[in-house]
Design a protein around this motif. Structure first.
Motif, PDB file in Angstrom:
ATOM      1  N   PHE A 123       0.818  -1.213   0.000  1.00 45.18           N
ATOM      2  CA  PHE A 123       0.000   0.000   0.000  1.00 45.18           C
ATOM      3  C   PHE A 123       0.851   1.262   0.000  1.00 45.18           C
ATOM      4  CE2 PHE A 123       0.821  -0.827   4.481  1.00 45.18           C
ATOM      5  CZ  PHE A 123       1.110   0.436   4.993  1.00 45.18           C
ATOM      6  N   CYS A 124       0.269   2.325  -0.546  1.00 50.02           N
ATOM      7  CA  CYS A 124       0.742   3.696  -0.371  1.00 50.02           C
ATOM      8  C   CYS A 124      -0.458   4.516   0.060  1.00 50.02           C
ATOM      9  CB  CYS A 124       1.309   4.286  -1.663  1.00 50.02           C
ATOM     10  SG  CYS A 124       2.956   3.731  -2.100  1.00 50.02           S
ATOM     11  N   LEU A 125      -0.296   5.307   1.110  1.00 51.07           N
ATOM     12  CA  LEU A 125      -1.359   6.126   1.669  1.00 51.07           C
ATOM     13  C   LEU A 125      -0.820   7.523   1.902  1.00 51.07           C
ATOM     14  CD1 LEU A 125      -4.188   6.333   3.166  1.00 51.07           C
ATOM     15  CD2 LEU A 125      -2.899   5.767   5.255  1.00 51.07           C
ATOM     16  N   GLY A 126      -1.458   8.543   1.317  1.00 55.26           N
ATOM     17  CA  GLY A 126      -0.949   9.887   1.520  1.00 55.26           C
ATOM     18  C   GLY A 126      -1.719  10.926   0.750  1.00 55.26           C
ATOM     19  N   GLY A 127      -1.060  12.053   0.514  1.00 60.82           N
ATOM     20  CA  GLY A 127      -1.705  13.169  -0.165  1.00 60.82           C
ATOM     21  C   GLY A 127      -0.691  14.108  -0.764  1.00 60.82           C
ATOM     22  N   THR A 128      -1.128  15.326  -1.031  1.00 62.62           N
ATOM     23  CA  THR A 128      -0.260  16.312  -1.652  1.00 62.62           C
ATOM     24  C   THR A 128       0.771  16.833  -0.650  1.00 62.62           C
ATOM     25  OG1 THR A 128      -1.877  18.043  -1.150  1.00 62.62           O
ATOM     26  CG2 THR A 128      -1.987  17.044  -3.335  1.00 62.62           C
ATOM     27  N   GLY A 129       1.855  17.383  -1.191  1.00 57.77           N
ATOM     28  CA  GLY A 129       2.924  17.920  -0.364  1.00 57.77           C
ATOM     29  C   GLY A 129       3.541  19.134  -1.017  1.00 57.77           C
ATOM     30  N   PRO A 130       4.615  19.653  -0.454  1.00 60.21           N
ATOM     31  CA  PRO A 130       5.194  20.904  -0.944  1.00 60.21           C
ATOM     32  C   PRO A 130       5.954  20.742  -2.252  1.00 60.21           C
ATOM     33  CG  PRO A 130       6.527  20.043   0.837  1.00 60.21           C
ATOM     34  CD  PRO A 130       5.318  19.148   0.740  1.00 60.21           C
ATOM     35  N   SER A 131       6.026  21.816  -3.003  1.00 63.81           N
ATOM     36  CA  SER A 131       6.845  21.870  -4.207  1.00 63.81           C
ATOM     37  C   SER A 131       8.309  22.043  -3.835  1.00 63.81           C
ATOM     38  CB  SER A 131       6.404  23.034  -5.095  1.00 63.81           C
ATOM     39  OG  SER A 131       6.806  24.267  -4.504  1.00 63.81           O
ATOM     40  N   ARG A 132       9.147  22.056  -4.823  1.00 65.47           N
ATOM     41  CA  ARG A 132      10.583  22.262  -4.602  1.00 65.47           C
ATOM     42  C   ARG A 132      10.879  23.637  -4.014  1.00 65.47           C
ATOM     43  NH1 ARG A 132      14.797  18.380  -6.266  1.00 65.47           N
ATOM     44  NH2 ARG A 132      13.771  16.897  -7.635  1.00 65.47           N
ATOM     45  N   CYS A 133       9.975  24.592  -4.254  1.00 67.30           N
ATOM     46  CA  CYS A 133      10.218  25.974  -3.841  1.00 67.30           C
ATOM     47  C   CYS A 133       9.428  26.368  -2.595  1.00 67.30           C
ATOM     48  CB  CYS A 133       9.852  26.937  -4.979  1.00 67.30           C
ATOM     49  SG  CYS A 133      10.636  26.567  -6.552  1.00 67.30           S
ATOM     50  N   ASP A 134       8.561  25.512  -2.121  1.00 65.09           N
ATOM     51  CA  ASP A 134       7.672  25.864  -1.016  1.00 65.09           C
ATOM     52  C   ASP A 134       8.476  26.098   0.260  1.00 65.09           C
ATOM     53  OD1 ASP A 134       5.725  25.340   1.287  1.00 65.09           O
ATOM     54  OD2 ASP A 134       4.377  25.281  -0.452  1.00 65.09           O
ATOM     55  N   GLU A 135       8.100  27.139   1.004  1.00 62.76           N
ATOM     56  CA  GLU A 135       8.841  27.482   2.216  1.00 62.76           C
ATOM     57  C   GLU A 135       8.659  26.453   3.324  1.00 62.76           C
ATOM     58  OE1 GLU A 135      11.155  29.905   2.897  1.00 62.76           O
ATOM     59  OE2 GLU A 135      11.067  30.020   0.710  1.00 62.76           O
ATOM     60  N   THR A 136       7.659  25.582   3.213  1.00 68.28           N
ATOM     61  CA  THR A 136       7.477  24.557   4.248  1.00 68.28           C
ATOM     62  C   THR A 136       8.291  23.302   3.974  1.00 68.28           C
ATOM     63  OG1 THR A 136       5.575  23.474   3.163  1.00 68.28           O
ATOM     64  CG2 THR A 136       5.109  25.363   4.618  1.00 68.28           C
ATOM     65  N   ARG A 137       9.100  23.286   2.919  1.00 70.16           N
ATOM     66  CA  ARG A 137       9.731  22.031   2.507  1.00 70.16           C
ATOM     67  C   ARG A 137      10.684  21.472   3.565  1.00 70.16           C
ATOM     68  NH1 ARG A 137      12.214  26.166  -0.294  1.00 70.16           N
ATOM     69  NH2 ARG A 137      14.478  26.136  -0.507  1.00 70.16           N
ATOM     70  N   TYR A 138      11.372  22.333   4.321  1.00 65.51           N
ATOM     71  CA  TYR A 138      12.271  21.813   5.357  1.00 65.51           C
ATOM     72  C   TYR A 138      11.462  21.204   6.498  1.00 65.51           C
ATOM     73  CZ  TYR A 138      16.068  24.203   2.963  1.00 65.51           C
ATOM     74  OH  TYR A 138      16.984  24.600   2.020  1.00 65.51           O
ATOM     75  N   ALA A 139      10.401  21.876   6.907  1.00 71.76           N
ATOM     76  CA  ALA A 139       9.553  21.333   7.972  1.00 71.76           C
ATOM     77  C   ALA A 139       8.904  20.024   7.541  1.00 71.76           C
ATOM     78  CB  ALA A 139       8.490  22.358   8.358  1.00 71.76           C
ATOM     79  N   VAL A 140       8.484  19.931   6.269  1.00 78.30           N
ATOM     80  CA  VAL A 140       7.843  18.709   5.792  1.00 78.30           C
ATOM     81  C   VAL A 140       8.854  17.572   5.705  1.00 78.30           C
ATOM     82  CG1 VAL A 140       6.670  17.645   3.831  1.00 78.30           C
ATOM     83  CG2 VAL A 140       5.970  19.901   4.619  1.00 78.30           C
ATOM     84  N   SER A 141      10.086  17.861   5.326  1.00 76.75           N
ATOM     85  CA  SER A 141      11.109  16.815   5.313  1.00 76.75           C
ATOM     86  C   SER A 141      11.336  16.249   6.713  1.00 76.75           C
ATOM     87  CB  SER A 141      12.418  17.360   4.746  1.00 76.75           C
ATOM     88  OG  SER A 141      12.291  17.667   3.378  1.00 76.75           O
ATOM     89  N   ILE A 142      11.343  17.135   7.700  1.00 78.54           N
ATOM     90  CA  ILE A 142      11.477  16.670   9.085  1.00 78.54           C
ATOM     91  C   ILE A 142      10.235  15.904   9.516  1.00 78.54           C
ATOM     92  CG2 ILE A 142      11.599  17.490  11.472  1.00 78.54           C
ATOM     93  CD1 ILE A 142      13.522  19.684  10.436  1.00 78.54           C
ATOM     94  N   LEU A 143       9.053  16.400   9.130  1.00 78.82           N
ATOM     95  CA  LEU A 143       7.809  15.696   9.402  1.00 78.82           C
ATOM     96  C   LEU A 143       7.847  14.279   8.821  1.00 78.82           C
ATOM     97  CD1 LEU A 143       4.735  15.504  10.117  1.00 78.82           C
ATOM     98  CD2 LEU A 143       4.291  16.668   7.943  1.00 78.82           C
ATOM     99  N   ALA A 144       8.295  14.154   7.570  1.00 79.18           N
ATOM    100  CA  ALA A 144       8.375  12.838   6.931  1.00 79.18           C
ATOM    101  C   ALA A 144       9.350  11.935   7.668  1.00 79.18           C
ATOM    102  CB  ALA A 144       8.795  12.998   5.475  1.00 79.18           C
ATOM    103  N   GLY A 145      10.451  12.506   8.154  1.00 77.00           N
ATOM    104  CA  GLY A 145      11.405  11.716   8.918  1.00 77.00           C
ATOM    105  C   GLY A 145      10.828  11.205  10.220  1.00 77.00           C
TER     106      GLY A 145
END
Length: 420
Positions: free
Chosen positions: A242-264
């Motif tokens: 399975f894969c379960l999820g949704g949309t996420g930030p673009s390469r330029c989105d300012e939340t990308r560092y926080a989302v990378s930590i969230l994913a970790g």
């Protein structure tokens, strides 16, 4: 950690990026074309990937076997890959072979003849590659997830295409696609490692400075916010993937560092939430984790795993529980510190790979138009707070419908629509 980065633009619009690295004996070079799967018409889905294959099938000077011998004779490594937004031909070689390696890359890119005989043979190779993906559930479920998330939009299609489109692609289609899309303003040459920037720039100018072509067409339409479908494929296998999820930030989105930590924190290794809860505490899965995909204007974030069919609903419910807990209650301080450390170490490890440095150099220019130094990246990671992680989880997960892909044994009962 200062880097001597040099960027130049040739008169024809080709961009050249160079990063000399001291005390190494190798260099990695990439010829990047800023076009990929999302730029393809549906009837030619997979043509970028097909073109990548055909680059290695003969040039005006060498047939496919002579080309392979020439690459092996340099003792380095030549390869290529295709993504939704780029094609990259790349090579790594020792410093004394750098000019010869660049010359071979240029020959492959500029002078490929796309022989009809090789095209017919390579079509068979790609169809076998398609079958290999179909026989690999964790690859197949990832492709299905993009279809579930993005629906009919080109960004959701598999890079390889479909058997129908692979069989339909002809030599004239490849030539027309290259003519329309491989213009000099979409070409980036990136190199990192043992190189002299002045000398290397001269080599590049002689080999790529005469490339001509019309200005590239308009950028493709941005993808939809998400179709959030369920895509299910039955296979004669033991586990439910399975894969379960949704949309996420673009390469330029300012939340990308926080989302990378969230994913970790959510699924980034043995100390992540889903690994601890689903594998270590409950023994429901062997393989489970999270991953991100980011594009110039969109992205995705999902949890991927495999479990026994009888445990699938429980496993999915546990994944959703962890997602909801992160946007309701946030993360702990120790989780945040560990995820930051993992990201920091990953960046530092990558500095020892000339290929990783070359890729970072090219992708930051393509997507950001500037280079983010290692110190800046580490600073941005360190600045992420618990509140930033919780706000990222709220933005990308809270109340959103879930896209779900499944590769399961026959006869699995249907699952209800899920909300994160």
């Amino acid at each position: 950690m200062r880097n001597a980065l040099i960027k130049r633009e040739l008169d024809n619009g080709v961009r050249l990026l160079m990063e000399p690295v001291a005390n190494v004996r190798s260099a990695s070079v990439g010829v990047w074309i800023v076009v990929g799967g999302r730029d393809e018409p549906e009837r030619l889905s997979g043509i970028s990937h097909f073109m990548e294959h055909m680059y290695f099938k003969g040039t005006a000077r060498r047939d496919v076997f002579e080309l392979a011998d020439a690459m092996n004779a340099l003792g380095g490594h030549f390869n290529a890959f295709t993504c939704q937004e780029t094609i990259c031909l790349h090579a790594r070689m020792v410093d004394e072979q750098l000019e010869a390696g660049l010359d071979l890359l240029a020959e492959i890119f500029r002078d490929s003849t796309l022989p009809e005989k090789e095209l017919r043979r390579e079509r068979g190779v790609i169809l076998e590659e398609y079958k290999m993906i179909e026989d690999t559930p964790d690859d197949l479920v990832a492709d299905l997830f993009h279809l579930a998330l993005w629906g009919a939009h080109p960004i959701g299609r598999p890079i390889i295409g479909k058997p129908k489109t692979i069989r339909a692609i002809r030599r004239d289609d490849l030539l027309a696609f290259a003519e329309d899309n491989f213009s000099p303003d979409r070409i980036v040459i990136a190199a990192s490692g043992a190189l002299d920037p002045r000398v290397f720039a001269g080599w590049v100018e002689r080999r790529f400075g005469a490339i001509a072509g019309k200005q590239s067409a308009n950028a493709p339409e941005p993808p939809p916010n998400g179709a959030f479908l369920a895509k299910i494929r039955e296979k004669d296998i033991e586990q439910a993937h399975f894969c379960l999820g949704g949309t996420g930030p673009s390469r330029c989105d300012e939340t990308r560092y926080a989302v990378s930590i969230l994913a970790g924190i959510l699924g980034g290794g043995m100390s992540s939430r889903v690994f601890k809860e689903i594998r270590e505490r409950r023994g429901l899965a062997y393989s489970i984790g999270s991953y991100q995909d980011s594009y110039r204007d969109s992205g995705s974030l999902c949890i991927q795993g495999a479990t026994s069919p009888a445990h699938l609903q429980k496993t999915l419910d546990l994944c959703l529980r962890e997602i909801k807990d992160l946007y309701r209650n946030g993360c702990r301080e120790d989780e945040l510190a560990l995820a930051k450390h993992q990201m920091r170490v990953s960046i530092l490890f990558a500095l020892e790979s000339m290929g990783a440095r070359m890729t970072r150099l090219a992708e930051q220019d393509i997507y950001l138009g500037r280079f983010i130094s290692v110190n800046e990246a580490l600073g941005r990671i360190e600045a992420v707070s618990r509140r930033d992680v919780q706000e990222a989880a709220e933005r990308w997960f809270k109340g959103a419908p879930a896209a779900l892909s499944l590769v399961v044994p026959p006869g699995m009962p249907p699952l209800g629509r899920m909300t994160m």
